[in-house]
Write an enzyme that holds these catalytic residues in place. Sequence first.
Site, PDB file in Angstrom:
ATOM      1  N   ASN A   4      -1.927  -8.620  -2.056  1.00  0.00           N
ATOM      2  CA  ASN A   4      -3.172  -8.697  -2.830  1.00  0.00           C
ATOM      3  C   ASN A   4      -3.834  -7.344  -3.039  1.00  0.00           C
ATOM      4  O   ASN A   4      -5.054  -7.248  -3.015  1.00  0.00           O
ATOM      5  CB  ASN A   4      -4.147  -9.653  -2.137  1.00  0.00           C
ATOM      6  CG  ASN A   4      -5.077 -10.333  -3.121  1.00  0.00           C
ATOM      7  OD1 ASN A   4      -4.930 -10.185  -4.334  1.00  0.00           O
ATOM      8  ND2 ASN A   4      -6.046 -11.071  -2.616  1.00  0.00           N
ATOM      9  N   ASP A  53      -4.596  -3.882  -5.493  1.00  0.00           N
ATOM     10  CA  ASP A  53      -4.735  -3.543  -6.906  1.00  0.00           C
ATOM     11  C   ASP A  53      -3.778  -2.409  -7.250  1.00  0.00           C
ATOM     12  O   ASP A  53      -3.551  -1.505  -6.437  1.00  0.00           O
ATOM     13  CB  ASP A  53      -6.165  -3.089  -7.228  1.00  0.00           C
ATOM     14  CG  ASP A  53      -7.159  -4.229  -7.163  1.00  0.00           C
ATOM     15  OD1 ASP A  53      -6.744  -5.385  -7.351  1.00  0.00           O
ATOM     16  OD2 ASP A  53      -8.355  -3.969  -6.923  1.00  0.00           O
ATOM     17  N   GLU A  97     -11.402 -16.258  -4.620  1.00  0.00           N
ATOM     18  CA  GLU A  97     -10.661 -15.002  -4.484  1.00  0.00           C
ATOM     19  C   GLU A  97     -11.614 -13.852  -4.207  1.00  0.00           C
ATOM     20  O   GLU A  97     -11.349 -12.983  -3.369  1.00  0.00           O
ATOM     21  CB  GLU A  97      -9.850 -14.749  -5.764  1.00  0.00           C
ATOM     22  CG  GLU A  97      -8.800 -13.656  -5.641  1.00  0.00           C
ATOM     23  CD  GLU A  97      -9.297 -12.311  -6.113  1.00  0.00           C
ATOM     24  OE1 GLU A  97      -8.638 -11.302  -5.807  1.00  0.00           O
ATOM     25  OE2 GLU A  97     -10.348 -12.264  -6.773  1.00  0.00           O
ATOM     26  N   ASP A 121       7.292 -10.238  10.399  1.00  0.00           N
ATOM     27  CA  ASP A 121       8.125  -9.331   9.610  1.00  0.00           C
ATOM     28  C   ASP A 121       8.851  -8.374  10.541  1.00  0.00           C
ATOM     29  O   ASP A 121       8.222  -7.659  11.319  1.00  0.00           O
ATOM     30  CB  ASP A 121       7.238  -8.555   8.628  1.00  0.00           C
ATOM     31  CG  ASP A 121       8.045  -7.805   7.580  1.00  0.00           C
ATOM     32  OD1 ASP A 121       9.270  -7.684   7.753  1.00  0.00           O
ATOM     33  OD2 ASP A 121       7.443  -7.343   6.594  1.00  0.00           O
ATOM     34  N   HIS A 168      10.170  -7.984  -1.330  1.00  0.00           N
ATOM     35  CA  HIS A 168      10.275  -7.750   0.113  1.00  0.00           C
ATOM     36  C   HIS A 168      10.386  -9.101   0.794  1.00  0.00           C
ATOM     37  O   HIS A 168       9.688 -10.056   0.445  1.00  0.00           O
ATOM     38  CB  HIS A 168       9.058  -6.983   0.632  1.00  0.00           C
ATOM     39  CG  HIS A 168       9.091  -6.773   2.120  1.00  0.00           C
ATOM     40  ND1 HIS A 168      10.208  -6.292   2.771  1.00  0.00           N
ATOM     41  CD2 HIS A 168       8.157  -7.005   3.089  1.00  0.00           C
ATOM     42  CE1 HIS A 168       9.957  -6.219   4.067  1.00  0.00           C
ATOM     43  NE2 HIS A 168       8.729  -6.649   4.280  1.00  0.00           N
ATOM     44  N   GLU A 181      -6.376 -15.038  -9.258  1.00  0.00           N
ATOM     45  CA  GLU A 181      -7.222 -13.919  -9.649  1.00  0.00           C
ATOM     46  C   GLU A 181      -8.361 -14.417 -10.532  1.00  0.00           C
ATOM     47  O   GLU A 181      -8.154 -15.182 -11.474  1.00  0.00           O
ATOM     48  CB  GLU A 181      -6.391 -12.879 -10.416  1.00  0.00           C
ATOM     49  CG  GLU A 181      -7.116 -11.580 -10.665  1.00  0.00           C
ATOM     50  CD  GLU A 181      -7.364 -10.806  -9.388  1.00  0.00           C
ATOM     51  OE1 GLU A 181      -8.418 -10.166  -9.296  1.00  0.00           O
ATOM     52  OE2 GLU A 181      -6.505 -10.853  -8.490  1.00  0.00           O
ATOM     53  N   CYS A 214      15.734  -5.390   4.260  1.00  0.00           N
ATOM     54  CA  CYS A 214      14.752  -6.436   4.572  1.00  0.00           C
ATOM     55  C   CYS A 214      15.332  -7.838   4.568  1.00  0.00           C
ATOM     56  O   CYS A 214      15.003  -8.650   5.430  1.00  0.00           O
ATOM     57  CB  CYS A 214      13.540  -6.334   3.653  1.00  0.00           C
ATOM     58  SG  CYS A 214      13.819  -6.881   1.950  1.00  0.00           S
TER      59      CYS A 214
END
Length: 732
Positions: free
Chosen positions: A437, A439, A491, A397, A374, A486, A315
């Site tokens: 973002n 979980d 958010e 990307d 990354h 958070e 990457c």
Amino acid sequence: MSDTPATTFGGRGAIPPNNSNAAGVDLPTEDLQGLVPRGVSLKDYLNVTAVHLFKERWDSNKIVHHTDKFDNNKLIVRRGQTFYIQIDFNRPYDPRKDLFRVEYVIGRYPQENKGTYIPVPVVTELQSGKWGAKVIMNEDRSVRLSVQSSPECIVGKFRMYVAVWTPYGILRTQRDPETDTYILFNPWCEEDAVYLDDEKEREEYVLNDIGGIFHGDFNDIKSRSWSYGQFEDGILDACLFVMDKAEMDLSGRGNPIKVSRVGSAMVNAKDDEGVLVGSWDNVYAYGIPPSAWTGSVDILLEYRSSETPVRYGQCWVLAGVFNTFLRCLGIPARVITNYSSAHDNDANLQMDIFLEEDGSVSFKLTKDSVWNYHCWNEAWMTRPDLPVGFGGWQAVDSTPQENSDGMYRCGPASVQAVKHGHVCFQFDAPFVLGEVNSDLVYITAKKDGTHVVENVDATHIGKLIVTKEIGGDGMQDITDTYKFQEGQEEERLALETALMYGAKKTLNTEGMVKSSSDVDMNFDVENAVLGKDFRVTITFQNNSSNLYTILAYLSGNITFYTGVSKKEFKTESFEVTLDPLSLEKKEVLIRAGEYMSYLLEQGLLHFFVTARINETRVVLAKQKAIVLTIPKVTIKVRGTAMVGSDMVVTVEFTNPLKETLKNVWLHLEGPGVMRPKRKMFREIRPNATVQWEEVCQPWVSGHRKLNASMTSDSLRHVYGELDLQIRRRPTV
């Protein structure tokens, strides 16, 4: 085979695709209307005898257009801005009776309505946003013109002609490669789609040919220098070749949205014979390991000369090459590093870590991966295809992770759109949102087939997003450009917006962000040096008046930086008794012999610690990655650090391991100082030192940098760098 006949266009008179900058057909030198009467010589009319483009590095054209750094003897200008040319005729030019114009042509099938044939009229006043040429000097037999290009002009290499009208038709100069003109995007022009209004940002994101790329882990951030080398000899042509290889229509090459999207597909070779073959399996036969590259120049020049993909990249290499491509063409760009980056296989904004009933990680069931880091790129541009406010930095990307519209590419995705959850806007915003973002959900897989959610960590993914600071080598935190903090109301609204626009979320984690527990668990890893023992310390804090007994499990893994485990090298179970309001620590010794034989090139170790409180059945879970400290390459110079003067560069490396390093390669380069070079050593014995000397003559003054790397069969990701201040050669 299909029985469907191939589509043909013979009866339609269709013009074939115009998708190659390198291809071209010369315009005729005479475009006459009818026959020329006997005895009439066209040489008696106004004829061009010479064209001067003021294309040297010290000429005003290159200085004013910020193209004087290019190691290229052609005229290079930026669109939407005036430049100067001079035309010499066979006699004085009389504007009352003589008529001529300049013509620019690109590709094989030039058409005015496609922007591939550009007739530039001579006008009395230049108009903003339009092509035109104004006479600013008419002396003797020479005319000097101020030429203005359109801020929407195609970006590429144009062939230039001068056409003169006669009563019998047009006389045109012959095709002359010396008058070829490159036209680039222009971040200094307010009417250009890539306009950037801060000069320091332009100097960093367009003109800086040396950069830094951050890697490692959130808990152990590393950086390495990278030579973008966008101004080096041959790189501009190599970048244009990348678009030719993609068969990108020339008419779209003035649109930075299209150019950056094509670039994101072409920098990787996954499905289009692009620049770099990606390899993440630690096997690099018939190629160069990703960690050996010190910059983009060698890669792009090899791709241009061989016209086949270069082996190998990961990457940060892909992002470095993509940054060179964008900056070279004039699009402001920077390399981004996202620590704890999610690769969400099912695009549900959720990374599932499955546990066995004893608390150990189930690598069989865990399919999602969290990359230690990354790298991708951001490119600056307006987005007229999106609502107001979503221009500016766009995530692009080139690492081939997921398919987008039939090709491995990603972006441009508006960073503002990602932050606010507007994932309905093109391109690939849901994937970028998932990277930063998601979980992290810990799930116990019961023997009866049921799954129980034990813990949800909403802060682990996208822990830190950074880029190199402007004007220095330090780190700039840009996490807040991708997401709100958070727990903030903004958010929650951004996530609700993303779900409304189609982002998936398998599990409703609202209110589940942390399991309720009277016990806190954390662990630390002391500074770990390659080839040495070190300790992991797990701490349990009882915040209640209850007595608890805990069964804990530690798993140590050799991992790729993509989060994929290669080998579990350490397991240890232990019990802890926690008195009320007490703190207990448990130390686990990690011996070098346990990990060295399995180690991968980046020296990454990943630890999981899970613990179950017997009295409450609550599960605690933590994970942490570390990067082993690896020795550096040393670079020294002697001689005069001056343009055109000999300077001796010495590269040294000492093997710190107890084993012999075999098939050792040293790589060295420095934009403006020395071309990329490499040297092989058969082996380096334990504690032995190798030296390599090269003589160079810098050709660019100012702040420069030398970058070096060492790679071998058993040790890689070894780097070194040296800052230099190169003086100008005194004028006589």
